[in-house]
Motif scaffolding. Structure first.
Motif, PDB file in Angstrom:
ATOM      1  N   GLY A 265       2.029   5.030  -7.289  1.00  0.00           N
ATOM      2  CA  GLY A 265       0.874   4.598  -8.063  1.00  0.00           C
ATOM      3  C   GLY A 265       1.005   3.189  -8.612  1.00  0.00           C
TER       4      GLY A 265
ATOM      5  N   ASN B   6       0.854   4.085  -2.867  1.00  0.00           N
ATOM      6  CA  ASN B   6       0.601   5.488  -2.515  1.00  0.00           C
ATOM      7  C   ASN B   6       1.757   6.385  -2.950  1.00  0.00           C
ATOM      8  OD1 ASN B   6      -1.891   4.983  -1.383  1.00  0.00           O
ATOM      9  ND2 ASN B   6      -1.099   4.741   0.708  1.00  0.00           N
ATOM     10  N   ARG B   7       2.974   5.841  -2.908  1.00  0.00           N
ATOM     11  CA  ARG B   7       4.151   6.640  -3.269  1.00  0.00           C
ATOM     12  C   ARG B   7       4.217   6.931  -4.757  1.00  0.00           C
ATOM     13  NH1 ARG B   7       9.167   6.267  -5.313  1.00  0.00           N
ATOM     14  NH2 ARG B   7       8.907   4.050  -5.819  1.00  0.00           N
TER      15      ARG B   7
ATOM     16  N   ILE C 153       0.836  -1.208   0.000  1.00  0.00           N
ATOM     17  CA  ILE C 153       0.000   0.000   0.000  1.00  0.00           C
ATOM     18  C   ILE C 153       0.868   1.254   0.000  1.00  0.00           C
ATOM     19  CG2 ILE C 153      -1.645   1.325   1.383  1.00  0.00           C
ATOM     20  CD1 ILE C 153      -2.896  -1.330   2.224  1.00  0.00           C
ATOM     21  N   ASN C 154       1.938   1.247   0.806  1.00  0.00           N
ATOM     22  CA  ASN C 154       2.825   2.413   0.836  1.00  0.00           C
ATOM     23  C   ASN C 154       3.477   2.664  -0.524  1.00  0.00           C
ATOM     24  OD1 ASN C 154       2.292   2.975   3.493  1.00  0.00           O
ATOM     25  ND2 ASN C 154       4.086   1.885   4.294  1.00  0.00           N
TER      26      ASN C 154
END
Length: 464
Positions: free
Chosen positions: A305, A302-303, A298-299
């Motif tokens: 795409g 989020n960073r 997820i990180n």
């Protein structure tokens, strides 16, 4: 007809057909544990691996507006019918299937070009200098319950084949296609029948030079003349290598009206360098699968795409390509979550699974069944074509389906007008709800049936 065996088969048709499969064990043979590859392209190429062009496209946007003077080599296009001078024009129209222009016929009664071809009054005719094996044209309906037809004729005027589509809805666009196993088509006539109005765009003649594989990996070139052909396979993503044949090219000889089956290609996807080969779901290489692996994914999403990883320069660990498709996205997160849930429910303990504990093997594609649902449909079906607050009209049609599993309950032998209360109370055993909507008199009405029986029309309306 087909062969029963480890690999799927399809009904044979004249032309060249085969499969592209995932040769996961690199043995150059298709085994029952291996799947077909969907979305791969097969192209007919020359000796330099460049696509061979068989098809001519008459795209109205490529010509000036006004009377069409037939500047395209190999074809003459005109209008025939009870109310036309024979002239075809090209004009801008918001109904164009591509671009902004389409074909328009001249009408005697109107004294000008009109927006649509109508029934027997105006029909589009195309005559070819040399017979061809395939013709298509884009058609658009401008009212509900529109019927369209394309007919192919031999040089002596004999009707070779007819293709119809019935019950098009207002604004619906389709591509009418007609073909023969050899170059037999000297002319085609395209029209709306039963007095239907249609708009026409993009006439194409000559066979296609490429095909895309279906969900089982199958492809088909159905309208090729006799000759020698080089077929080149290209996968639908990066990281593949050819195994059978190693060049990715098959050379075949097609006789007139003959069928060549199982002109197959094997492809193997090399292991993704961003996938943990010991345990796919162990993203951080800790030896365990737990929520921290989900957090890492997820990180990263989020960073930067969801994205393809080839050329990204992303180092490992972490191994963010859980499913091995050389990209990162929500599917990778879902695969880890599903893995944790499976092992927690089977006693894995506190949502954490150690590498040394017996657990499900890394995910591998399941083999596709021999019987699939996205190829050419043969059974006539029934679908809703009009609705109001009290009546749903159903019409027998060709292979199209509205998606509503209960349609066939109401018109097994033709056309009828059941009340919506009847539709609502139908008992649909294994329904997949199709939420098709149509705005009739400004009131949207769902095209849907429940997956459980409904008691009344009020019950139906309250749900949807």
């Amino acid at each position: 007809s087909g062969d029963l065996g480890a690999a799927p088969d399809t009904t044979t048709q004249p032309g060249i057909q085969g499969f592209v499969w995932a040769d996961s064990n690199s043995n150059n043979a298709w085994g029952s544990e291996e799947s077909g590859l969907a979305g791969a392209s097969v192209t007919i190429v020359d000796g330099s691996n460049r696509p061979v062009v068989f098809q001519t496209i008459v795209e109205p946007d490529n010509f000036v507006s006004g009377m069409f003077n037939n500047p395209v080599s190999g074809v003459r296009i005109d209008a025939i019918g009870e109310n036309t001078s024979g002239t075809i024009g090209i004009f801008e129209d918001p109904g164009a299937s591509t671009g902004v222009k389409l074909f328009k016929p001249f009408s005697f009664s109107a004294g000008n070009y009109v927006d649509a071809f109508r029934g027997n009054n105006q029909q589009l005719r195309a005559r070819f200098d040399n017979p061809t094996s395939y013709v298509s044209v884009d058609a658009k309906a401008i009212q509900d319950d529109t019927d369209v037809r394309i007919e192919a004729f031999a040089a002596d005027g004999t009707l070779l084949k007819r293709v119809e589509k019935k019950g098009l809805l207002n604004g619906q666009k389709i591509t009418l296609e007609i073909g023969t196993s050899g170059a037999q088509i000297a002319s085609v006539v395209v029209r709306g029948f039963d007095d239907s109005f249609i708009k026409l765009d993009n006439l194409r003649f000559g066979p296609k030079n490429s095909a895309v594989t279906a969900s089982d990996g199958s492809y088909l070139f159905p309208h090729l003349p006799a000759g020698t052909y080089n077929l080149l396979v290209q996968p639908n993503g990066p990281g593949y290598i050819n195994t059978n044949p190693a060049t990715g090219i098959q050379t075949v000889v097609l006789a007139n009206n003959a069928t060549l089956s199982h002109v197959d290609f094997g492809l193997k996807r090399e292991a993704s360098p961003w996938q943990n080969q010991l345990l796919n779901e162990d993203v951080d290489q800790s030896g365990f699968v737990n929520p921290l692996d989900v957090l890492v994914l997820i990180n990263e999403i989020n960073r930067a795409g969801s994205r393809g990883l080839d050329g990204s320069g992303l180092s490992t660990p972490p191994f963010v390509d859980v499913n091995g498709d050389r990209s990162i996205g929500p599917i990778d997160v879902l695969q880890v979550i599903n893995y944790i849930n499976r092992n927690a429910s089977s006693g894995g303990g506190e949502g954490e699974t150690a590498l040394g504990v017996a657990s499900p093997a890394p995910s591998t594609p399941a083999p596709f069944p021999s019987f699939i649902t996205d190829l050419i449909a043969a059974e006539p079906t029934t679908r809703i074509v009009f609705s109001s607050d009290s009546v749903g009209r159903l019409l027998s049609s060709g292979p199209e389906k509205c998606g509503c599993p209960g349609c066939s309950s109401f018109a097994p032998s033709g056309e009828s007008s059941p009340a919506l209360a009847d539709i609502a109370s139908a008992n649909v055993a294994d329904a997949t709800i199709a939420r098709r909507r149509s705005a009739i008199a400004g009131n949207p009405l769902p095209y849907a049936l429940a997956d459980t029986p409904l008691e009344s029309l009020d019950d139906y309306l309250s749900r949807y």
